[in-house]
Write an enzyme that holds these catalytic residues in place. Structure first.
Site, PDB file in Angstrom:
ATOM      1  N   LYS A  83      68.705  54.207 -10.590  1.00 25.53           N
ATOM      2  CA  LYS A  83      69.986  54.015 -11.250  1.00 25.53           C
ATOM      3  C   LYS A  83      70.760  55.319 -11.174  1.00 25.53           C
ATOM      4  O   LYS A  83      70.170  56.392 -11.001  1.00 25.53           O
ATOM      5  CB  LYS A  83      69.785  53.634 -12.720  1.00 25.53           C
ATOM      6  CG  LYS A  83      70.934  52.850 -13.333  1.00 25.53           C
ATOM      7  CD  LYS A  83      70.899  51.385 -12.939  1.00 25.53           C
ATOM      8  CE  LYS A  83      71.980  50.595 -13.672  1.00 25.53           C
ATOM      9  NZ  LYS A  83      71.908  49.160 -13.393  1.00 25.53           N
ATOM     10  N   GLY A 139      80.373  41.105 -25.733  1.00 24.75           N
ATOM     11  CA  GLY A 139      80.738  41.806 -24.505  1.00 24.75           C
ATOM     12  C   GLY A 139      81.194  40.818 -23.455  1.00 24.75           C
ATOM     13  O   GLY A 139      80.396  40.028 -22.949  1.00 24.75           O
ATOM     14  N   GLY A 187      82.823  41.417 -20.332  1.00 24.44           N
ATOM     15  CA  GLY A 187      83.208  41.979 -19.051  1.00 24.44           C
ATOM     16  C   GLY A 187      83.037  40.918 -17.982  1.00 24.44           C
ATOM     17  O   GLY A 187      83.056  39.706 -18.254  1.00 24.44           O
ATOM     18  N   VAL A 218      80.393  39.917 -16.265  1.00 27.44           N
ATOM     19  CA  VAL A 218      79.221  39.057 -16.466  1.00 27.44           C
ATOM     20  C   VAL A 218      79.386  38.206 -17.723  1.00 27.44           C
ATOM     21  O   VAL A 218      79.127  36.997 -17.718  1.00 27.44           O
ATOM     22  CB  VAL A 218      77.936  39.895 -16.546  1.00 27.44           C
ATOM     23  CG1 VAL A 218      76.730  39.004 -16.843  1.00 27.44           C
ATOM     24  CG2 VAL A 218      77.714  40.658 -15.234  1.00 27.44           C
TER      25      VAL A 218
END
Length: 365
Positions: free
Chosen positions: A94, A194, A196, A198
């Site tokens: 990552k 959330g 966003g 996705v």
């Protein structure tokens, strides 16, 4: 395996990298800085036993560099398990870029980051994550081939977000079947935190099945937009975690299941897209188990994105991407049943399966 996580203040008291509990035997941690572009980035390569490390680049305005380091170490470790449990010949890695993407992200900064990725010679492949777009990966691709998630116009698999959401949807349905005896989401109250790329797609999928979706986000404009598109209710209360619902779907940043929230939770299932949802895997995984809350391990059910971008490396097509992502449903049920049969937490059961595959790969070397 080390599962305790330090706070930023605790990290400062320890050795910069090797002394952190989040380090967890990473193979490489690379610190990248470029004064001209303002780039400050960290690349974490956790494990490459099964293949090159693959994981997205997250651009975020971290409060401290310690927070950024802790995040990249936890995220890269999670990618190792994500690839292993999904059956992909990949390791875990990552990257994080420190800074507000709305303020400092430029093509020059992305290219400079790409050059740092290139110096690793294919040990690490980057991809899109929070604060990034497919167009950013196209820019990185101009300076290195070690990037996935590029646009379809340039021969890539495109934005991985819809596939990530589809995998979460599959995992959510499997966890719902385990908890309720049927995987139907019609009439279920789902809290999506959330929205966003996705999160929005997950709202679409669950709303179309007839779920009663309640959405929460810090961006009020996004809330209005997504609510109007899919008929989702906007959460207007003071404490989302105390809401009574069937399913909680964390799709923003991690560690939302923690000491402050876990006693408040009034849901039967947790299944969302965020990485590292449990602030402490051992403590909070056990507490969820005692409360009878079915937790679908995040690194399993959000694996659709890595399946999508891995297609660029392996050369398989859309049908195989969807088939591999659909298989998240069966794998989730297998893990939930294993956890019940062995009295393990679901997270521990998932990690044990992933580690078995990694150990088998190591023994073949």
């Amino acid at each position: 395996m080390i599962t305790e996580v330090f706070t930023a203040n605790q990290l400062k008291k320890e050795a910069p990298v090797f002394g952190q509990l989040s380090f967890d035997d990473h193979e490489q941690v690379v610190f990248c800085q470029d004064k001209d572009t303002g780039l400050k980035a960290i690349i974490g390569v956790h494990n490459t036993i099964l293949g090159p490390a693959l994981g997205g680049t997250r651009m975020y305005d971290y409060a401290t560099e310690w927070d950024a380091l802790n995040d990249v170490l936890r995220l890269s470790r999670g990618m190792t398990y994500k690839a292993a449990i999904t059956g992909l010949n990949l390791g875990g890695g990552k990257a994080v870029i420190i800074g507000d993407p709305k303020k400092i992200k430029t093509p020059e900064l992305m290219k400079r980051f790409g050059k740092f990725v290139h110096t690793l010679g294919g040990t690490y492949y980057t991809a899109e994550d929070v604060g990034m777009e497919t167009s950013d990966m196209d820019t990185v691709r101009e300076v290195t081939p070690y990037v996935t998630g590029i646009s379809e116009a340039k021969g890539g698999a495109g934005n991985p977000s819809p596939v990530t959401a589809y995998g979460v949807y599959m995992g959510m349905k499997a966890a719902t079947k385990f908890a309720y005896g049927t995987d139907g989401l019609e009439g279920k109250r789902i809290l999506v935190q959330g929205i966003g790329h996705v999160g929005e797609e997950l709202v679409r999928l669950t709303s179309e099945e007839g779920a009663n979706v309640v959405i929460s986000d810090i961006n009020q404009e996004r809330l209005t937009e997504v609510s109007s598109k899919y008929g989702a209710d906007i959460y207007r209360g003071d404490d989302l975690y105390a809401e009574t619902a069937d399913i909680y779907a964390p799709c923003a940043l991690g560690a939302t299941v923690n000491n402050d929230t876990i006693d408040k939770l009034k849901v039967k299932v947790i299944a969302g897209a965020a990485n590292n949802q449990l602030a402490n895997e051992n403590i909070h995984g056990s507490l969820l188990q005692k409360k009878g809350i079915v937790y679908a391990p995040d690194f399993l059910i959000n694996a659709g994105g890595i399946i999508n971008v891995y297609a660029e490396i392996e050369g398989y097509g859309r049908d195989q991407i969807i088939a591999k992502t659909q298989n998240i449903y069966d794998t989730t049920l297998d893990i939930l049943n294993k956890a019940k049969a062995t009295n393990m937490t679901t997270n521990a059961a998932a990690i044990s399966i992933a580690e078995d595959r990694i150990t088998a790969g190591k023994n073949k070397q």
